[in-house]
Enzyme design. Structure first.
Site, PDB file in Angstrom:
ATOM      1  N   CYS A   1       0.664  -1.147   0.109  1.00  0.00           N
ATOM      2  CA  CYS A   1      -0.099   0.012   0.060  1.00  0.00           C
ATOM      3  C   CYS A   1       0.871   1.194  -0.067  1.00  0.00           C
ATOM      4  O   CYS A   1       2.015   1.226   0.234  1.00  0.00           O
ATOM      5  CB  CYS A   1      -0.850   0.003   1.097  1.00  0.00           C
ATOM      6  SG  CYS A   1      -0.096  -0.131   2.694  1.00  0.00           S
TER       7      CYS A   1
ATOM      8  N   HIS B   1       1.160   5.732  -1.647  1.00  0.00           N
ATOM      9  CA  HIS B   1       0.524   6.955  -2.104  1.00  0.00           C
ATOM     10  C   HIS B   1       1.161   7.231  -3.703  1.00  0.00           C
ATOM     11  O   HIS B   1       2.206   7.105  -3.830  1.00  0.00           O
ATOM     12  CB  HIS B   1       0.870   8.028  -1.299  1.00  0.00           C
ATOM     13  CG  HIS B   1       0.349   7.647   0.132  1.00  0.00           C
ATOM     14  ND1 HIS B   1       1.214   7.464   0.984  1.00  0.00           N
ATOM     15  CD2 HIS B   1      -0.882   8.089   0.837  1.00  0.00           C
ATOM     16  CE1 HIS B   1       0.686   7.388   2.229  1.00  0.00           C
ATOM     17  NE2 HIS B   1      -0.634   7.480   2.152  1.00  0.00           N
TER      18      HIS B   1
ATOM     19  N   GLU C   1      -8.236   8.662   3.832  1.00  0.00           N
ATOM     20  CA  GLU C   1      -7.736   8.211   2.574  1.00  0.00           C
ATOM     21  C   GLU C   1      -8.978   7.976   1.534  1.00  0.00           C
ATOM     22  O   GLU C   1      -9.861   7.390   1.848  1.00  0.00           O
ATOM     23  CB  GLU C   1      -6.733   7.200   2.633  1.00  0.00           C
ATOM     24  CG  GLU C   1      -5.376   7.257   3.209  1.00  0.00           C
ATOM     25  CD  GLU C   1      -4.543   6.422   3.275  1.00  0.00           C
ATOM     26  OE1 GLU C   1      -3.317   6.527   3.176  1.00  0.00           O
ATOM     27  OE2 GLU C   1      -4.801   5.097   3.248  1.00  0.00           O
TER      28      GLU C   1
END
EC number: 5.3.3.2
Length: 202
Positions: free
Chosen positions: A88, A90, A137
């Site tokens: 995971c 960004h 998020e």
């Protein structure tokens, strides 16, 4: 720490105790529809109450339908030492979530998925009690297949494990997982079931 909205104005937000390397990473801020509205430094975006930003989560399965989990390295400033999904992170500003997911999978696990497909999005707000940071998020989900042997980067990953659905349930009941793990897994389940088939039990 400066936050740069789409209109170019800035505001101050302190994160003096955070690692300098992480401070230099910029994230995309988004609205509730996932439209980019500006950028913020990574740590600033995670300071309470959190700023809604773009993220991604990857779930890779082997040919037996087992999920590849990672235990985050103890040196991580956010959620260290807990189990979580395969990868995971960004996207960089202007980077597509798909490209970011493929990039970070290679950086963290040293492999390229044999298959990687979009699996929807999920929006959540998860405070992390241990660090005091907040995961606010808009998360793009991906599922895929891994056939290569993982080569984890020890700076990112402390341990990996391939688990069945039953083994995951048992592990989740007794070991710490990331605050966001079940939210992203539950959101990705329809795509996971399509990928792995009903016999895998996801």
């Amino acid at each position: 720490m400066p936050i740069t909205p789409a209109n170019g104005q800035t505001a101050g937000l302190s994160a003096a105790s955070a690692p300098a390397a992480a401070e230099s990473i910029m994230l995309e801020l988004v609205d509730e529809d996932g439209t980019t509205i500006g950028t913020a430094e990574k740590l600033a975006a995670h300071q309470p109450p959190g700023q809604l930003h773009r993220a991604f989560s990857v779930f890779l399965f082997d040919e037996k339908g087992r999920l590849l989990l990672q235990r985050r390295a103890l040196a991580k400033y956010h959620s260290p030492g807990v189990w979580s999904n395969t990868c995971c992170g960004h996207p960089y500003p202007g980077e597509t979530p798909f490209a970011a997911a493929a990039r970070r999978t290679a950086e963290e696990l040293g492999l390229a998925p044999a298959l990687l497909a979009e699996a929807g999005t999920v929006r959540y707000n998860h405070p992390d009690p241990a660090s005091g940071l907040v995961e606010q998020e808009f998360n793009h989900l991906f599922v895929g297949v891994v056939r290569a042997e993982p080569a984890p980067d020890p700076a990112e990953i402390g341990e990996i494990a391939f688990v069945t659905a039953q083994e995951l349930a048992e592990r989740h009941a007794k070991e710490p997982f990331s605050a966001w793990f079940m939210t992203v897994l539950d959101a990705a389940r329809p795509a996971v079931r399509e990928l792995t088939g009903p016999s895998a039990g996801w």
